[in-house]
Design an enzyme around this catalytic site. Structure first.
Site, PDB file in Angstrom:
ATOM      1  N   SER A 159      44.207  43.792 105.011  1.00  0.00           N
ATOM      2  CA  SER A 159      43.427  43.101 106.024  1.00  0.00           C
ATOM      3  C   SER A 159      44.030  43.354 107.418  1.00  0.00           C
ATOM      4  O   SER A 159      44.153  44.487 107.846  1.00  0.00           O
ATOM      5  CB  SER A 159      43.346  41.609 105.691  1.00  0.00           C
ATOM      6  OG  SER A 159      42.321  40.982 106.428  1.00  0.00           O
ATOM      7  N   ASP A 187      37.542  42.332 101.571  1.00  0.00           N
ATOM      8  CA  ASP A 187      38.916  42.100 102.025  1.00  0.00           C
ATOM      9  C   ASP A 187      39.931  42.280 100.889  1.00  0.00           C
ATOM     10  O   ASP A 187      39.784  41.707  99.804  1.00  0.00           O
ATOM     11  CB  ASP A 187      39.006  40.674 102.577  1.00  0.00           C
ATOM     12  CG  ASP A 187      40.291  40.435 103.343  1.00  0.00           C
ATOM     13  OD1 ASP A 187      41.261  41.183 103.139  1.00  0.00           O
ATOM     14  OD2 ASP A 187      40.328  39.489 104.137  1.00  0.00           O
TER      15      ASP A 187
END
Length: 649
Positions: free
Chosen positions: A380, A497
């Site tokens: 991320s 993610d």
């Protein structure tokens, strides 16, 4: 090499060890000579009958098929090597002599070493094999050996293999047959460690029987040197002994140029190796060498996977201006040397939104103190920071980039709404375009530092590790917060993610064999969040704060405001990540936690605050970080026995 390892407790036996197992219905005796294990059965008349010869993967005693049982009677043969036969009468005399000196009561169904074990030196054998005519292989190995000695300060032997018909190595070139005679005795010509890289040239012929001398030679050399680098060239060294060197080595690096001819040679060599080694090519590491300014599609498959490493600015034998001393060439070969010497340092950067800007402060402290990182893995926001740093941007330059969105309206410079918001509220294209301004269309093979990006497959919810392809696309997938950002499609697969599956990719580095790992965890644990909440309540009660009209209005129109939908979704996502990240921290050598009471995942308006937090926590643990660099290389000494059986042979 040449070892037999019991399952539990872990005990290592090298050549010369003798073990026996007593119990019903018979007594068995095992003798280890050079990797293979000879199994004998005691007959009623007291003689021993040869039963079988065990090879790699075979079990001695009770097999521990699942690797979890407490089977003291099981052991597994690890390495294939040269086999020696022992006459049962001679073996029986040794056993009877030893039994007289043993206690009267012998535990049943238990493998025991016959004679006392003594520690023995055991170096690491590495083969560096060239599969390309274009590569100046001696120059690569020269740099590799010198870097390995500089990084480890331990003895290194450079063993160069040449064809017997050619004496290009000079008058000191020895024959493999001359070094090891028929009785496996070694001549006094084997060099001694002298505080630098020692060179030894060996002539090899196409005689298949020469391959029998490889295992004992490497075993002997590993007792005198910490590292033995075997240099071979597929165009010059006969295939049979060369395959044996690769099989007996602890690891083999195959250097190849990514042209069609060399790739075919690589596949052909692997086919021959799999046939010889019974399919096991797990320790084969492909290294792609690129000339200056050369780029390739790094998704080419080598040994059922992508290239293990890249060497940039490699001097070619023709058509290249490289001189072998360019910074890229020296840097990449040195990194291979650090891998061989087991002294690589890995850096894992966690998710965390704006709190992940603290990673920049950590990187600045590492640079200022000369703490080199060999490979970096990010998830991320950690993936975004890692990709910029891996491209070669320094910590100060990264801070300048982060401050471009500083100010009241900085966050809105990163937002591109998805209309209609069916899969998410934000498309994420603006963030990635900002990244592409820094790294362009760089592929993983173009980076100055090896990089791993973690994302999550939306369909299977499995962790996906990107190590090839376009970096910006991988970062985009890793940053696609579920419910907030639109999922990203790459090659027909949909990703979200990476923090969903692995918010702190320490395990990614551990799986690559890196045991010195720095973990930067920007995700606050539940106890810290509870303290922040209590502090907020106390301040409200003491200062008698009243609701701010501007904040009330902001909450009505701003989806990112505290308590609104995006904030709630992010809090839920972070709640699932906290325990996973804390579990990952247990595998790290040094853990850095840049935490702040007034931190928010969307607070990109104040990058300086988070960068300062990263610097502060790194400086607090600076002694630990420096100690990690100075930590001595761990060595597992094998234990062997001075056994009379070896003298009989």
């Amino acid at each position: 090499m040449e070892k037999l390892i019991s399952s539990s407790p872990i005990v290592t036996y090298r050549k010369g060890a003798t073990l026996f197992q007593e119990g019903e219905p018979c007594t068995r005796l095992y003798h280890i000579l050079s990797g293979r294990c000879e199994c004998y059965r005691k007959m009623p008349d007291g003689t021993f009958k040869h039963l079988e010869t065990l090879g790699p993967g075979d079990y001695v005693g009770e097999p521990d098929l699942f690797g979890q049982g407490n089977h003291h009677t099981s052991a597994r043969v690890i390495t294939d090597s040269v086999l020696q036969q022992i006459h049962s009468a001679e073996l029986r005399s040794v056993v009877e002599e030893h039994v007289q000196s043993r206690p009267a009561v012998i535990p049943e169904n238990r493998l025991e070493p016959v004679l006392a074990d003594e520690p023995i030196h055991s170096g690491r054998i590495v083969v560096a094999l060239s599969l390309s005519r274009k590569l100046p292989h001696p120059q690569i190995v020269d740099q590799l050996a010198a870097s390995l000695f500089a990084e480890t300060a331990e003895s290194v032997l450079w063993l160069r293999l040449t064809r017997a018909a050619r004496d290009g190595a000079g008058g000191d070139c020895l024959s493999l047959d001359g070094i090891v005679d028929g009785d496996f005795h070694f001549q006094a010509c084997i060099p001694k460690a002298n505080g630098s890289v020692v060179r030894m040239n060996v002539k090899v012929t196409g005689d298949a029987r020469q391959a029998e001398n490889v295992a004992p030679l490497l075993s002997n050399l590993s007792r005198h040197f910490d590292y033995v680098i075997v240099e071979g060239d597929l165009e010059e060294v006969p295939l049979a002994p060369l395959l044996e060197f690769v099989i007996q080595a602890d690891a083999s690096y195959l250097f190849v140029h990514p042209n069609a001819e060399d790739l075919r040679a690589f596949d052909s060599f692997l086919d021959d190796l799999r046939s010889k080694a019974r399919g096991n090519c797990s320790e084969i590491k492909s290294v792609v060498c690129l000339s200056p300014d050369e780029r390739i599609d790094d998704r080419i498959k080598l040994n059922n996977g992508y290239a293990h490493a890249f060497v940039h600015d490699c001097p070619m034998s023709a058509g290249s201006n490289g001189n072998g001393s360019s910074s890229g060439f020296v840097r990449d070969v040195r990194r291979l040397a650090r891998e061989i010497g087991r002294c690589r340092i890995g850096l894992a950067l966690s998710a965390g939104g704006a709190k992940g800007l603290a990673h920049i402060g950590v990187l600045q402290v590492l640079e200022e103190n000369g703490i080199e990182v060999d490979i970096i893995a990010g998830c991320s926001m950690g993936a975004y920071v890692a990709s910029v740093w891996a491209m070669g941007c320094g910590g100060k330059e990264m801070e300048t980039l982060a401050r471009e969105v500083e100010g009241r309206w900085g966050l809105w410079k990163l937002i591109d709404p998805a209309i209609p918001p069916r899969q998410g509220f934000i498309r994420g294209e603006t963030v990635i375009k900002r990244l592409q301004k820094t790294i362009g269309d760089a592929r993983f093979s173009d980076l100055a530092r090896p990089l791993r990006i973690v994302a999550t497959d939306l369909n299977t919810l499995e962790r996906v590790i990107f190590s090839a392809g376009e970096v910006a696309k991988a970062v985009h997938a890793s940053c696609a917060i579920p419910g907030v950002c639109v999922p990203v499609t790459i090659d027909g697969e949909v990703y979200i993610d990476g923090g969903v599956a692995d918010p702190l990719p320490v395990e990614v580095l551990a799986e690559m064999g890196i045991d010195r790992i720095i973990a930067v965890n920007a995700l606050p644990p539940a106890a810290f969040l509870r303290c922040c909440r209590e502090k907020e309540r106390e301040e409200t009660a003491i200062l008698h704060k009243h609701p701010d009209a501007l904040k009330l209005m902001n909450r009505q129109v701003n989806y990112f405001a505290q308590g609104n939908i995006l904030d709630i979704m992010m809090s839920a996502v972070h709640g699932s990540q906290i325990r996973v990240a804390e579990q990952a921290c247990r595998q790290a050598s040094v853990i850095l936690r840049p935490l702040g009471i007034d931190s928010h995942w969307h607070d990109f308006n104040h990058p300086g605050k988070y960068i300062a937090m990263g610097r502060q926590v790194a400086l607090q643990h600076l002694d630990e970080l420096k100690a990690l660099v100075r930590r001595p290389i761990s060595r597992h000494e094998h234990r062997t026995a001075h056994n009379p059986v070896a003298a009989v042979v």
